[in-house]
Design a protein around this motif. Structure first.
Motif, PDB file in Angstrom:
ATOM      1  N   PRO A  47       0.960  -1.229  -0.063  1.00 20.97           N
ATOM      2  CA  PRO A  47       0.045   0.158  -0.224  1.00 20.97           C
ATOM      3  C   PRO A  47       0.702   1.409   0.014  1.00 20.97           C
ATOM      4  N   THR A  48       2.136   1.308   0.700  1.00 22.01           N
ATOM      5  CA  THR A  48       3.066   2.405   0.683  1.00 22.01           C
ATOM      6  C   THR A  48       3.473   2.741  -0.798  1.00 22.01           C
ATOM      7  N   LEU A  49       3.793   1.513  -1.372  1.00 18.26           N
ATOM      8  CA  LEU A  49       4.330   1.708  -2.764  1.00 18.26           C
ATOM      9  C   LEU A  49       3.186   2.144  -3.846  1.00 18.26           C
ATOM     10  N   THR A  50       1.967   1.736  -3.860  1.00 17.86           N
ATOM     11  CA  THR A  50       1.217   1.897  -4.331  1.00 17.86           C
ATOM     12  C   THR A  50       0.621   3.586  -4.167  1.00 17.86           C
ATOM     13  N   LYS A  51       0.431   3.730  -2.895  1.00 19.34           N
ATOM     14  CA  LYS A  51       0.009   5.304  -2.680  1.00 19.34           C
ATOM     15  C   LYS A  51       0.925   6.270  -3.212  1.00 19.34           C
ATOM     16  N   ALA A  52       2.246   5.746  -3.060  1.00 19.01           N
ATOM     17  CA  ALA A  52       3.078   6.894  -3.752  1.00 19.01           C
ATOM     18  C   ALA A  52       3.360   6.867  -5.399  1.00 19.01           C
ATOM     19  N   LYS A  53       2.592   5.894  -5.844  1.00 19.65           N
ATOM     20  CA  LYS A  53       2.427   5.620  -7.396  1.00 19.65           C
ATOM     21  C   LYS A  53       3.891   5.106  -7.774  1.00 19.65           C
ATOM     22  N   LEU A  54       4.533   4.380  -7.062  1.00 15.13           N
ATOM     23  CA  LEU A  54       5.626   3.627  -7.511  1.00 15.13           C
ATOM     24  C   LEU A  54       5.166   2.360  -8.120  1.00 15.13           C
ATOM     25  N   ILE A  55       4.144   1.808  -7.889  1.00 20.37           N
ATOM     26  CA  ILE A  55       3.828   0.778  -8.531  1.00 20.37           C
ATOM     27  C   ILE A  55       2.217   0.720  -8.716  1.00 20.37           C
ATOM     28  N   GLU A  56       1.799  -0.056  -9.371  1.00 22.83           N
ATOM     29  CA  GLU A  56       0.311  -0.127  -9.655  1.00 22.83           C
ATOM     30  C   GLU A  56      -0.060  -1.580  -9.687  1.00 22.83           C
ATOM     31  N   GLY A  57      -1.393  -1.740  -9.034  1.00 18.71           N
ATOM     32  CA  GLY A  57      -2.024  -3.075  -8.812  1.00 18.71           C
ATOM     33  C   GLY A  57      -3.238  -3.291  -9.427  1.00 18.71           C
ATOM     34  N   VAL A  58      -3.582  -4.669  -9.928  1.00 17.70           N
ATOM     35  CA  VAL A  58      -4.994  -5.017 -10.305  1.00 17.70           C
ATOM     36  C   VAL A  58      -5.308  -6.176  -9.505  1.00 17.70           C
ATOM     37  N   HIS A  59      -6.469  -6.307  -9.085  1.00 14.27           N
ATOM     38  CA  HIS A  59      -6.756  -7.415  -8.298  1.00 14.27           C
ATOM     39  C   HIS A  59      -7.481  -8.515  -9.320  1.00 14.27           C
ATOM     40  N   GLY A  60      -7.518  -9.884  -8.917  1.00 13.82           N
ATOM     41  CA  GLY A  60      -8.451 -10.757  -9.719  1.00 13.82           C
ATOM     42  C   GLY A  60      -7.515 -11.547 -10.563  1.00 13.82           C
ATOM     43  N   LYS A  61      -8.297 -12.090 -11.568  1.00 13.98           N
ATOM     44  CA  LYS A  61      -7.414 -13.092 -12.251  1.00 13.98           C
ATOM     45  C   LYS A  61      -6.669 -12.400 -13.296  1.00 13.98           C
ATOM     46  N   GLY A  62      -5.417 -12.518 -13.558  1.00 20.94           N
ATOM     47  CA  GLY A  62      -4.489 -11.831 -14.447  1.00 20.94           C
ATOM     48  C   GLY A  62      -3.829 -10.564 -13.511  1.00 20.94           C
ATOM     49  N   GLY A  63      -4.284 -10.590 -12.535  1.00 17.41           N
ATOM     50  CA  GLY A  63      -3.743  -9.231 -11.607  1.00 17.41           C
ATOM     51  C   GLY A  63      -2.461  -9.363 -11.070  1.00 17.41           C
ATOM     52  N   GLY A  64      -2.116  -8.351 -10.359  1.00 20.56           N
ATOM     53  CA  GLY A  64      -0.471  -8.505  -9.628  1.00 20.56           C
ATOM     54  C   GLY A  64      -0.150  -6.843  -9.657  1.00 20.56           C
ATOM     55  N   TYR A  65       1.012  -6.711  -9.658  1.00 18.70           N
ATOM     56  CA  TYR A  65       1.698  -5.403  -9.556  1.00 18.70           C
ATOM     57  C   TYR A  65       2.648  -5.208 -10.857  1.00 18.70           C
ATOM     58  N   LYS A  66       2.904  -3.819 -10.934  1.00 21.12           N
ATOM     59  CA  LYS A  66       3.885  -3.612 -12.084  1.00 21.12           C
ATOM     60  C   LYS A  66       4.453  -2.144 -11.794  1.00 21.12           C
ATOM     61  N   LEU A  67       5.501  -1.861 -12.165  1.00 17.25           N
ATOM     62  CA  LEU A  67       6.132  -0.417 -11.898  1.00 17.25           C
ATOM     63  C   LEU A  67       5.329   0.485 -12.716  1.00 17.25           C
ATOM     64  N   THR A  68       5.303   1.583 -12.317  1.00 15.88           N
ATOM     65  CA  THR A  68       4.589   3.058 -13.011  1.00 15.88           C
ATOM     66  C   THR A  68       5.440   3.688 -13.924  1.00 15.88           C
ATOM     67  N   ARG A  69       6.542   3.485 -13.897  1.00 19.23           N
ATOM     68  CA  ARG A  69       7.859   4.172 -14.728  1.00 19.23           C
ATOM     69  C   ARG A  69       8.860   3.182 -15.123  1.00 19.23           C
ATOM     70  N   ALA A  70       9.746   3.698 -15.605  1.00 21.84           N
ATOM     71  CA  ALA A  70      11.029   2.809 -15.995  1.00 21.84           C
ATOM     72  C   ALA A  70      12.012   2.798 -14.893  1.00 21.84           C
ATOM     73  N   PRO A  71      12.622   1.693 -14.546  1.00 24.58           N
ATOM     74  CA  PRO A  71      13.511   1.367 -13.563  1.00 24.58           C
ATOM     75  C   PRO A  71      14.594   2.547 -13.292  1.00 24.58           C
ATOM     76  N   GLU A  72      14.802   3.150 -14.427  1.00 28.95           N
ATOM     77  CA  GLU A  72      15.956   4.160 -14.228  1.00 28.95           C
ATOM     78  C   GLU A  72      15.204   5.551 -13.901  1.00 28.95           C
ATOM     79  N   LYS A  73      14.248   5.589 -13.553  1.00 26.21           N
ATOM     80  CA  LYS A  73      13.371   6.822 -13.002  1.00 26.21           C
ATOM     81  C   LYS A  73      12.867   6.659 -11.779  1.00 26.21           C
ATOM     82  N   TYR A  74      13.644   5.543 -10.866  1.00 27.81           N
ATOM     83  CA  TYR A  74      13.537   5.296  -9.612  1.00 27.81           C
ATOM     84  C   TYR A  74      14.793   5.385  -8.753  1.00 27.81           C
ATOM     85  N   THR A  75      14.803   6.470  -7.826  1.00 30.04           N
ATOM     86  CA  THR A  75      16.175   6.403  -6.943  1.00 30.04           C
ATOM     87  C   THR A  75      16.065   5.619  -5.754  1.00 30.04           C
ATOM     88  N   VAL A  76      16.957   4.830  -5.247  1.00 30.48           N
ATOM     89  CA  VAL A  76      17.115   4.499  -4.120  1.00 30.48           C
ATOM     90  C   VAL A  76      16.762   5.331  -2.927  1.00 30.48           C
TER      91      VAL A  76
END
Length: 142
Positions: A47-76
């Motif tokens: 929920p912390t990652l989703t609320k900050a829009k670092l990832i987005e999720g979909v529930h149900g069949k075919g659901g899961g999570y993915k990044l919202t931007r390219a890996p180069e656009k996230y800093t540690v």
């Protein structure tokens, strides 16, 4: 500064999503299995990652999570500040700290400011993409 399990696991989730990105949503149970992290614990971080829009999720069949931007656009640094709060090494440098009465004559304040700036600069200079290219240190897990 000590980075908690929460911060370390958040980085591992983002790295895993970056490494297994095929455009589809990735089931978190797959990430949990690959990373050897309990799904229950991950469900507290998501929920912390989703609320900050670092990832987005979909529930149900075919659901899961993915990044919202390219890996180069996230800093540690961004991820650690989100999961750990501020990276200040001493309370007086924290953004919500009350002004210190001793700041004017503090002999260590500049040292702590330097360390704080160095820490932020270091972590802001590393991206999730960089970490996907990093060799593993044997089987050492962060």
């Amino acid at each position: 500064m000590m980075v908690s399990t929460r911060g370390r696991y958040a980085l591992r989730v983002l790295i895993d999503l970056a490494e297994h990105n095929n455009g589809a949503y990735i089931p978190m149970k797959d990430v949990a299995a690959r990373q050897e992290i309990s799904l229950k614990y991950l469900e507290r971080i998501l929920p912390t990652l989703t609320k900050a829009k670092l990832i987005e999720g979909v529930h149900g069949k075919g659901g899961g999570y993915k990044l919202t931007r390219a890996p180069e656009k996230y800093t540690v640094g961004e991820v650690l500040r989100l999961t750990e709060g501020d990276l200040a090494p001493v309370a007086c440098l924290s953004p919500e700290a009350e002004p210190c009465e001793r700041a004017a004559e503090c002999r260590t304040l500049q040292m702590w400011k330097g360390f704080y700036n160095m820490t932020n600069k270091y972590f802001d200079g590393i991206t999730i993409a960089d970490l996907t290219r990093t060799e593993t240190a044997d089987n050492y897990v962060i």
